[in-house]
Design an enzyme around this catalytic site. Structure first.
Site, PDB file in Angstrom:
ATOM      1  N   ASP A 197       0.827  -1.194   0.000  1.00 18.58           N
ATOM      2  CA  ASP A 197       0.000   0.000   0.000  1.00 18.58           C
ATOM      3  C   ASP A 197       0.862   1.244   0.000  1.00 18.58           C
ATOM      4  O   ASP A 197       0.396   2.325   0.285  1.00 18.58           O
ATOM      5  CB  ASP A 197      -0.949   0.029   1.215  1.00 18.58           C
ATOM      6  CG  ASP A 197      -0.211   0.089   2.538  1.00 18.58           C
ATOM      7  OD1 ASP A 197      -0.876   0.306   3.557  1.00 18.58           O
ATOM      8  OD2 ASP A 197       1.020  -0.068   2.561  1.00 18.58           O
ATOM      9  N   LEU A 218      -1.137   3.126  -3.576  1.00 18.55           N
ATOM     10  CA  LEU A 218      -1.847   2.965  -2.315  1.00 18.55           C
ATOM     11  C   LEU A 218      -2.594   1.637  -2.358  1.00 18.55           C
ATOM     12  O   LEU A 218      -3.032   1.199  -3.423  1.00 18.55           O
ATOM     13  CB  LEU A 218      -2.846   4.109  -2.109  1.00 18.55           C
ATOM     14  CG  LEU A 218      -2.264   5.522  -2.071  1.00 18.55           C
ATOM     15  CD1 LEU A 218      -3.397   6.546  -2.007  1.00 18.55           C
ATOM     16  CD2 LEU A 218      -1.337   5.703  -0.890  1.00 18.55           C
ATOM     17  N   ASP A 219      -2.726   1.015  -1.220  1.00 14.66           N
ATOM     18  CA  ASP A 219      -3.456  -0.234  -1.128  1.00 14.66           C
ATOM     19  C   ASP A 219      -4.902  -0.030  -1.559  1.00 14.66           C
ATOM     20  O   ASP A 219      -5.435   1.085  -1.525  1.00 14.66           O
ATOM     21  CB  ASP A 219      -3.400  -0.736   0.319  1.00 14.66           C
ATOM     22  CG  ASP A 219      -4.019  -2.103   0.465  1.00 14.66           C
ATOM     23  OD1 ASP A 219      -3.645  -3.002  -0.294  1.00 14.66           O
ATOM     24  OD2 ASP A 219      -4.887  -2.259   1.338  1.00 14.66           O
ATOM     25  N   LYS A 220      -5.557  -1.088  -1.964  1.00 13.72           N
ATOM     26  CA  LYS A 220      -6.938  -1.018  -2.431  1.00 13.72           C
ATOM     27  C   LYS A 220      -7.841  -0.289  -1.443  1.00 13.72           C
ATOM     28  O   LYS A 220      -8.664   0.544  -1.833  1.00 13.72           O
ATOM     29  CB  LYS A 220      -7.472  -2.435  -2.677  1.00 13.72           C
ATOM     30  CG  LYS A 220      -8.931  -2.481  -3.124  1.00 13.72           C
ATOM     31  CD  LYS A 220      -9.393  -3.911  -3.352  1.00 13.72           C
ATOM     32  CE  LYS A 220     -10.861  -3.948  -3.759  1.00 13.72           C
ATOM     33  NZ  LYS A 220     -11.337  -5.343  -3.979  1.00 13.72           N
TER      34      LYS A 220
END
Length: 421
Positions: A197, A218-220
């Site tokens: 992320d 960025l992470d989901k």
């Protein structure tokens, strides 16, 4: 210019802004998956120089300085061709276009030493293996060289097995009107290390799909600001800023509980959790075994919420390890609200909040908890030096409605704002 405020009560309706100033933070460099993103812009970059736009066919024939120690081949070539991205060099090496002392070398981490003769030809660019999709994008800033996007939660940054469509990359391809190649996404993207992320990208993407563009991600489940480079020079320049720790990035989170100290620095190595491949773990001393990587985070409590059941916490990263904030928060005993992977479960939220509210307010707590659909983490501020103009530019973007709504409900239970340190 005004200072960035993390205590705003109007986040739900506020918009992203450019030019806000904030204290610098240091973020390191990783290996990045990248895409080509060249689209027109009406804005003027104020640039009087024209760096190379396409390095295909550029040749290097040079002897490594005899004063140099052992150096990685990809790093040395990157340092000798001004403005090229390291990932582009790695693609050329894997394509068999690099030789050392007359022998073709395909290993990007091959060590060269003083006196070695290196011959390199930069590989051709190929179409990105992803489909353009008409996906609405919240573009905070765009010119001919860079694009800053406010990524919504639940959007994956790039295609991978299981997430072949609907990603930020798919949307950028459409936004920039780029040609695509409708071939197997699984050939172009690997999910072997696809859980980051932050800045650390896997280099497993195929050589045919390498493009300038995505510098970090960025992470989901994380929302907020992300910068995209639109040419190779910009990608290399921004990547160098990550390497030199000069990119300014600030995150905010809502935590389960409150840190024992109102501010501090946590320096605990992070490695993959041996019991859960999709999770990382902060383990003191684990870097001695060669599996963990040094990780350091600075945090500051902005506001104590719900009588100590939660806190609004600002984070500034000294390193950019996979899931660093989430892993460090768990190690501190304050996992992020909504982070089911790292212990910030709905049951934990209920156990922290219900004892701090009257029985008549337990319905509000249940409503709050039911609204936790992702880790409460937002990249609120971003600053970098423009790769072409040299101008220092900064952006801030308030958290989205889901984050703001949870914060508002926690404030209704109780709030205590801490004075600035």
């Amino acid at each position: 210019m005004t200072m960035l405020s993390l205590n705003s009560a109007s986040w739900g309706s506020a918009s992203c802004t450019k030019g806000l100033q904030f204290s610098p933070t240091k973020i390191p460099f990783g290996v990045f998956k990248i895409l080509r993103a060249r689209c027109s812009s009406s804005s003027s970059g104020g640039n009087n120089r024209e760096p190379i736009a396409n390095y295909a066919g550029v040749q290097l024939e040079e002897t490594v300085d005899t004063k140099a120690g052992k150096l990685r081949l990809d790093a040395w070539i990157s340092s000798r061709i001004d403005g090229i991205s390291r990932a582009r060099v790695q693609s050329s090496i894997r394509s068999g276009l690099v030789s050392v002392n007359g022998q073709v070398v395909s290993k990007v981490s091959h060590n060269v030493k003083g006196g070695d003769m290196v011959n390199c030809t930069i590989s051709e660019l190929q179409p990105l293996r992803a489909e353009a999709e008409d996906i609405p994008l919240d573009i905070v800033y765009e010119d001919d060289n860079v694009l800053v996007v406010n990524k919504p939660a639940h959007m994956v940054v790039h295609p991978a097995p299981g997430n072949a469509t609907g990603t930020l990359v798919n949307g950028i391809l459409h936004h920039c009107s780029l040609p695509t190649l409708a071939s197997s996404i699984q050939e172009a993207f690997s999910d072997a290390e696809d859980i980051s992320d932050d800045e650390e990208f896997s280099s497993s993407i195929s050589a045919a799909s390498i493009r300038p563009g995505i510098v970090h991600r960025l992470d989901k489940g994380t929302s907020g600001l992300l910068v995209v480079a639109k040419d190779e020079h910009s990608h290399a320049h921004l990547s160098e800023q990550f390497k030199l720790h000069t990119i300014e990035r600030v995150y905010i989170s809502l935590t389960s509980g409150v840190p024992s100290q109102s501010s501090g620095r946590i320096e605990v190595p992070i490695s993959r959790d041996p019991n859960n491949r999709i999770r990382m773990a902060a383990i003191p001393g684990s870097n001695k075994h060669g599996q963990a990587r040094h990780a350091a985070s600075r945090y500051k409590v902005i506001e104590i919420l719900a009588g100590g059941g939660s806190a609004l916490v600002e984070w500034r990263l000294e390193t950019g390890r996979t899931h660093q904030i989430r892993a460090h928060a768990k190690y501190m005993g304050i996992p992020l609200l909504g982070d089911e992977v790292y212990g910030g479960t709905k049951n934990m939220a209920k156990s922290l909040l219900q004892p701090r509210t009257s029985p008549g307010s337990h319905g509000k707590v249940l409503k709050l908890v039911s609204g936790l659909q992702r880790p409460c983490l937002h990249a609120v501020a971003l600053g970098f030096t423009h790769p072409h103009t040299g101008e220092k530019i900064q952006f801030s973007c308030p958290p989205p409605a889901d984050f703001a709504e949870i914060l508002s409900q926690l404030r209704e239970i109780g709030t205590e704002k801490l004075s600035s340190n």
